[in-house]
Scaffold this motif. Structure first.
Motif, mmCIF file in Angstrom:
data_model
loop_
_atom_site.group_PDB
_atom_site.id
_atom_site.type_symbol
_atom_site.label_atom_id
_atom_site.label_comp_id
_atom_site.label_asym_id
_atom_site.label_seq_id
_atom_site.Cartn_x
_atom_site.Cartn_y
_atom_site.Cartn_z
ATOM 1 N N ASP A 241 0.754 -1.246 -0.028
ATOM 2 C CA ASP A 241 0.043 -0.013 0.076
ATOM 3 C C ASP A 241 0.866 1.243 0.116
ATOM 4 O OD1 ASP A 241 -2.347 1.354 -0.095
ATOM 5 O OD2 ASP A 241 -3.141 0.664 1.883
ATOM 6 N N ASP A 243 1.426 5.577 1.400
ATOM 7 C CA ASP A 243 1.495 6.111 2.233
ATOM 8 C C ASP A 243 0.436 7.103 1.895
ATOM 9 O OD1 ASP A 243 1.600 8.074 4.308
ATOM 10 O OD2 ASP A 243 3.488 9.001 3.810
ATOM 11 N N TRP A 244 -0.762 6.951 2.070
ATOM 12 C CA TRP A 244 -2.022 7.709 1.665
ATOM 13 C C TRP A 244 -1.993 9.117 2.389
ATOM 14 C CZ3 TRP A 244 -4.187 5.985 -2.574
ATOM 15 C CH2 TRP A 244 -4.219 4.688 -2.741
ATOM 16 N N GLU A 245 -1.787 9.064 3.570
ATOM 17 C CA GLU A 245 -1.861 10.403 4.459
ATOM 18 C C GLU A 245 -0.709 11.213 3.872
ATOM 19 O OE1 GLU A 245 -1.703 11.849 9.117
ATOM 20 O OE2 GLU A 245 -2.036 9.751 8.484
ATOM 21 N N GLY A 246 0.467 10.963 3.561
ATOM 22 C CA GLY A 246 1.557 11.904 3.262
ATOM 23 C C GLY A 246 1.437 11.969 1.683
ATOM 24 N N VAL A 249 -2.027 13.582 -1.694
ATOM 25 C CA VAL A 249 -2.454 15.061 -1.889
ATOM 26 C C VAL A 249 -1.104 15.760 -2.640
ATOM 27 C CG1 VAL A 249 -2.479 17.586 -1.087
ATOM 28 C CG2 VAL A 249 -3.934 15.521 -0.132
ATOM 29 N N ARG A 339 -15.157 8.457 -3.232
ATOM 30 C CA ARG A 339 -14.401 8.093 -1.980
ATOM 31 C C ARG A 339 -15.268 6.845 -1.568
ATOM 32 N NH1 ARG A 339 -12.220 13.000 1.641
ATOM 33 N NH2 ARG A 339 -10.756 11.135 2.186
ATOM 34 N N CYS A 344 -9.392 6.635 0.886
ATOM 35 C CA CYS A 344 -8.205 7.312 1.121
ATOM 36 C C CYS A 344 -7.938 8.295 0.166
ATOM 37 C CB CYS A 344 -6.900 6.090 1.179
ATOM 38 S SG CYS A 344 -7.179 4.898 2.481
ATOM 39 N N THR A 345 -8.625 8.629 -0.901
ATOM 40 C CA THR A 345 -8.421 9.703 -1.716
ATOM 41 C C THR A 345 -9.522 10.740 -1.846
ATOM 42 O OG1 THR A 345 -9.727 8.757 -3.549
ATOM 43 C CG2 THR A 345 -7.386 8.052 -3.459
ATOM 44 N N ASP A 346 -9.231 11.880 -2.149
ATOM 45 C CA ASP A 346 -10.004 13.044 -2.379
ATOM 46 C C ASP A 346 -9.829 13.560 -3.879
ATOM 47 O OD1 ASP A 346 -11.920 15.171 -2.096
ATOM 48 O OD2 ASP A 346 -10.781 16.282 -0.675
#
Length: 371
Positions: A241, A243-246, A249, A339, A344-346
């Motif tokens: 997977d 690093d969706w958070e960092g 975006v 979503r 995890c995406t926007d």
């Protein structure tokens, strides 16, 4: 300023117009012919679909676009760029083969196919943009050399970008492999050793040898990773997977900056058509086509890439989601469908950042063309 977005519904009403006639009506209503100069080499930027995918835009519909371009005085050609990941569109020869197998030949689609970054993805030049992530971006040479462009996009979900529409079609679709690598930087995968079964499917899929299996364990060499995510798509246990958070975006912001580079020098010379049909959870880069997450909606046209994508997302979200599809949540009208597929995406980052950097306007007026 509020951009205008024109819309025709997929449903056949009392007028019994078919989709070819509706595409012609859209072309006229949105004044897309005004984007095309007399004698222009006009790029029709499209995705031909990976081999095994069958929900790409029909070449029969594409022919109506090529005929409209020709009627406006342009000389149309269909185009895309080679992929970063390994597959049937990784080089220009295989890419042309897939396009032909899918019906994108002059006899059907009405125009020749040109792979814009060449056989080995080396045909590109830099375009200065001076933005947060990139001072300059790499754009395919034949995109830059075209006098005008129609960006014809199939709207669908995307695991990293949230959704794919006009902005993503410009960004990834007009960039060579080196430019795609630029956009994916920072999206390094992590491997959960507790879930990994050491099957080595990811090592075989990795196009750059960044993953190596040793004694039942898979290891990543970060310096070789190009961030394509192909390892994630083939892992049978979900052990890989991002690093969706960092990372996600910044990825979408970099993608949007590349879209800005793709339109530089063609101000007033680009029209956009978004097809909201077969709205699948995955990109057409996948060698499969999953079932749609919402019913068919229709087709949009505009001269603003941000506005047409904003309207596309709103129209998708206004639908009632299809039960039994990969839509996990958000089935009710008004809830976020993309979503609901990739929590995890926007995808709206593309819209907000696109407006911020001057790619287009998020505010739009939706004008429906009736029968």
């Amino acid at each position: 300023m509020t951009a205008r977005v024109y819309f025709v519904r997929a449903a056949i009403g009392s007028g019994r117009k078919n989709m070819l006639q509706k595409i012609g009506d859209l072309f006229d209503a949105a004044d897309l012919s005004e984007c095309i100069g007399d004698g222009d080499l006009t790029a029709i930027k499209i995705h031909f679909g990976e081999w095994g995918n069958d929900t790409y835009i029909s070449p029969v519909w594409v022919r109506e676009v090529t005929e409209q371009v020709r009627a406006a005085g342009g000389r149309p050609f269909l185009t895309d760029t080679n992929t970063l990941y390994s597959g049937m569109r990784h080089n220009g020869v295989d890419h042309l083969t897939v396009a032909a197998r899918h019906g994108f030949v002059p006899e059907v689609a009405g125009a020749p196919v040109v792979i814009a970054d060449g056989i080995t993805s080396q045909n590109w030049r830099t375009v200065g943009i001076g933005k947060k992530h990139f001072g300059e971006v790499k754009i395919a040479g034949d995109i830059l050399d075209a006098g005008s462009m129609i960006v014809l996009s199939h709207v669908k979900g995307h695991g990293m970008a949230g959704f794919g529409g006009a902005i993503k079609n410009l960004a990834m679709g007009c960039a060579p492999a080196a430019g795609k690598k630029d956009q994916h930087q920072g999206l390094l995968p992590a491997i959960d050793g507790d879930i990994c079964i050491g099957c080595a499917a990811c090592t075989r899929a990795c196009p750059n040898g960044a993953l190596v299996e040793e004694e039942g364990e898979v290891h990543l060499t970060p310096s070789r990773c190009i961030g394509c995510g192909e390892c994630m798509t083939v892992c049978p246990t979900g052990a890989i997977d991002f690093d969706w958070e960092g990372g996600v975006v910044p990825f979408m912001e970099m993608m949007t900056e590349y879209a800005l580079g793709a339109v530089r020098g063609k101000e007033g010379r680009i029209g956009y058509i978004n097809v909201l049909m077969n709205i699948t959870p995955d990109c057409d880069c996948c060698p499969w086509s999953d079932s749609a997450i919402v019913p068919d909606i229709g087709i949009l046209a505009s001269t603003d890439p941000v506005a047409i994508d904003a309207a596309s997302v709103d129209l998708v979200n206004a639908q009632r989601g299809i039960r039994g599809s990969r839509l996990l949540c958000g089935h009710e009208p008004g809830e976020d469908k993309f979503r609901g597929v990739a929590p995890c995406t926007d995808g709206m980052v593309q819209i907000r950042y696109g407006e911020e950097i001057g790619l287009g306007e998020a505010a739009y007026e939706l004008i429906e063309i009736g029968e």
